[in-house]
Each structure stands twice: as C-alpha cells, then as structure tokens.
Design a protein around this motif. Structure first.
Motif, mmCIF file in Angstrom:
data_model
loop_
_atom_site.group_PDB
_atom_site.id
_atom_site.type_symbol
_atom_site.label_atom_id
_atom_site.label_comp_id
_atom_site.label_asym_id
_atom_site.label_seq_id
_atom_site.Cartn_x
_atom_site.Cartn_y
_atom_site.Cartn_z
ATOM 1 N N THR A 149 90.254 25.993 99.629
ATOM 2 C CA THR A 149 91.640 25.688 99.995
ATOM 3 C C THR A 149 92.260 26.780 100.847
ATOM 4 O O THR A 149 92.962 26.497 101.823
ATOM 5 C CB THR A 149 92.489 25.482 98.729
ATOM 6 O OG1 THR A 149 91.880 24.470 97.908
ATOM 7 C CG2 THR A 149 93.900 25.035 99.092
ATOM 8 N N PHE B 233 88.861 23.238 88.263
ATOM 9 C CA PHE B 233 90.058 23.639 89.010
ATOM 10 C C PHE B 233 90.664 24.913 88.393
ATOM 11 O O PHE B 233 89.950 25.860 88.121
ATOM 12 C CB PHE B 233 91.098 22.505 89.035
ATOM 13 C CG PHE B 233 90.546 21.125 88.889
ATOM 14 C CD1 PHE B 233 89.617 20.634 89.801
ATOM 15 C CD2 PHE B 233 90.918 20.322 87.834
ATOM 16 C CE1 PHE B 233 89.094 19.353 89.673
ATOM 17 C CE2 PHE B 233 90.391 19.043 87.686
ATOM 18 C CZ PHE B 233 89.494 18.565 88.605
ATOM 19 N N THR C 282 88.704 27.237 92.378
ATOM 20 C CA THR C 282 90.108 27.112 92.787
ATOM 21 C C THR C 282 90.986 28.101 92.028
ATOM 22 O O THR C 282 91.966 28.627 92.573
ATOM 23 C CB THR C 282 90.604 25.677 92.552
ATOM 24 O OG1 THR C 282 89.840 24.782 93.367
ATOM 25 C CG2 THR C 282 92.073 25.528 92.905
ATOM 26 N N GLU D 115 90.893 31.345 93.659
ATOM 27 C CA GLU D 115 91.718 31.265 94.871
ATOM 28 C C GLU D 115 93.197 31.434 94.522
ATOM 29 O O GLU D 115 93.949 32.077 95.264
ATOM 30 C CB GLU D 115 91.473 29.944 95.594
ATOM 31 C CG GLU D 115 90.072 29.816 96.185
ATOM 32 C CD GLU D 115 89.879 28.518 96.949
ATOM 33 O OE1 GLU D 115 90.731 28.199 97.794
ATOM 34 O OE2 GLU D 115 88.871 27.821 96.697
#
Length: 275
Positions: free
Chosen positions: A122, A60, A90, A93
């Motif tokens: 996402t 993450f 992530t 992102e």
C-alpha cells in the motif's frame, strides 16, 4: 480397554503422488490467512488440519483488535503445532506510516510471534528501509517473509523490479518472497480481473529468479490452486488459503481430488489391482 487397530491407509491411498513431505517442510508450504478466527475455531482447525499448515498469518492489521490474552493464546496454539505465525504485512506498513516501528517489534516479541512479513503493498518503502526491516527480523530470530506487488486493482508485475526484489531480499536473509494476490485473487499481480492466472507473466518470473522454491504464491481460490499445482508442481508454496480450504488443498496436493488425480502415480492397472 481401547483397542487400536494396526491397520492404516496404504501410502498410495493417502498420498498417490508419493511426494508429500511431513513438517517441518522446505517445499510445499501452505499459509493460512486468519481474518478473525475465535479460539475454538482455531483449536478445531488445529485438530483437523495442523499437519497441513505451515504458516498462519493474522491478516491485515487485525492483531491489535483482539484481547491481548486471546491473541497470545492463539499464537501459542499455532506454535505448539509447529506453525510459523505472524502479523500481516499491512500492519508493519501501518507501523512505518505511524513512526511506530520500535513499538511494532516490541509487541511482536511480547506476544511471541515467530515471524514477520515485510511488504509495501500500500505504501512506498525504499530499499534501505526494506533491508533494515529484514535484518531486524532476522536479528530477532524471526522467520522473515517479504512480499512483492501492490494491492491496488489492476496492479501488475514489473519483471525486472521483481527479479531485483527477490534477489536482494534473499541476500538480506528473507526466508520466502510472496507474490501478491490479495484475499480476493482478482485484478492484481498474476491474476486478471476474473481471477485467471497470467501464465506468460508467471513463466517470465520463473525464468528470471534464482530458484522457484523461494516464492510463495497467494492463491485464495480453488481454480487458482489447481492451475498452479498442475503447471508448477505440487511442491510450490501457496498462501492466503482460507481455513476451511486447508483439507481440500492438501487433497489437491496429494492427487486425492479429481482435479489433480492424474498427478498421482499409478501403481497398477485397475483390473490388475482387483486380482
């Protein structure tokens, strides 16, 4: 004086499949997801299973949550064991959403990461930006992994979109394309709400892409690993594997567990082997 025995495990005992390659591998790569390992836990993992780990993802957006000295030590330890280590997609992102892409790449270089993951699990990322991120990673001498699929519950594979994404990503220089499975392995991508594989979708994916060897399947659960290994072969790339499951997965790959024992070659009939 310590005496080292010359005896070693017979190859048909250590790898009944006779197909497992040593690192650096081009096939059968295993990616571990690190969701918060301490330095001692990571050292233990390296001591017991480094030979079976090809990729380590700092899951993450957890990278900035470590003390900088600790994170760098973890990265150095992974690299010393011939492992590609990279922050989760992530986090990139987050950098895109916060207009901090340059800072992201600066810190990747500062810490010594040798890979990145480009994903849009996402947020939405247009094709041009995806291309730019892949190119920037390659220009920085990083191994670049891309990912296809949304993380939201119930998301499915859009076959034409996936084929196009894989084709263009590889043309841009991506090393592997990951099929999203999340760490939960349920209700997303190739998995139904119970975590079972959607075989028809997998078959369609494999028919449409240039080569199955460019895909890494996120498979956090043993049942998923067994199913994918037995249907697609032991040399597929598997990701989002928990640290405590690495030895177990390697045993599956080699036919050293009952679930995949029959994938191994038979050297002799049981009665013959006793003679």
């Amino acid at each position: 004086m310590e005496v080292t025995s010359r005896l070693d495990w017979h190859p048909q005992l250590s790898d009944p499949t006779g197909a497992r390659n040593v690192k650096p591998r081009t096939l059968g790569k295993t990616m571990v997801i690190d969701k918060g390992l301490g330095l001692h836990a990571l050292q233990d993992l390296m001591d017991t299973a480094a030979d079976y780990i090809d990729l380590l993802k700092i899951g993450f957006g957890t990278s900035p949550l470590y003390k900088k000295s600790l994170l760098k030590t973890k990265i150095d330890l992974a690299k010393a064991n011939n492992i590609v280590v990279y922050p989760g997609g992530t986090f990139l992102e987050v950098a895109i959403r916060q207009n901090a892409i340059d800072s992201f790449f600066d810190m990747v270089a500062y810490f010594g990461f040798n890979g990145i993951e480009v994903s849009d699990g996402t947020i939405e990322i247009d094709r041009n930006l995806r291309n730019e991120l892949i190119s920037r990673g390659k220009e920085s001498d990083l191994t670049v992994f891309t990912e296809y699929g949304k993380k939201c519950w119930g998301s499915t594979i859009e076959l034409e979109e996936l084929i196009e994404t894989v084709t263009i990503d590889m043309e841009q220089g991506a090393d592997l394309v990951t099929i999203e499975g999340r760490e939960s392995g349920k209700g997303v991508g190739i998995y139904d709400e119970n975590g079972a594989c959607k075989d028809k979708e997998i078959e369609q994916v494999l028919k449409g892409i240039p080569s199955p060897d460019v895909l890494m399947w996120e498979a956090p659960h043993k049942e998923q690993q067994v199913h994918l290994l037995t249907t697609l072969g032991t040399d597929i790339h598997l990701g989002n594997i928990a640290p405590q499951d690495i030895i177990s997965l390697e045993a599956l790959r080699r036919g050293l567990r009952s679930d995949t024992l029959l994938l191994g070659k038979t050297a002799a009939e049981p009665n013959e082997a006793l003679n």
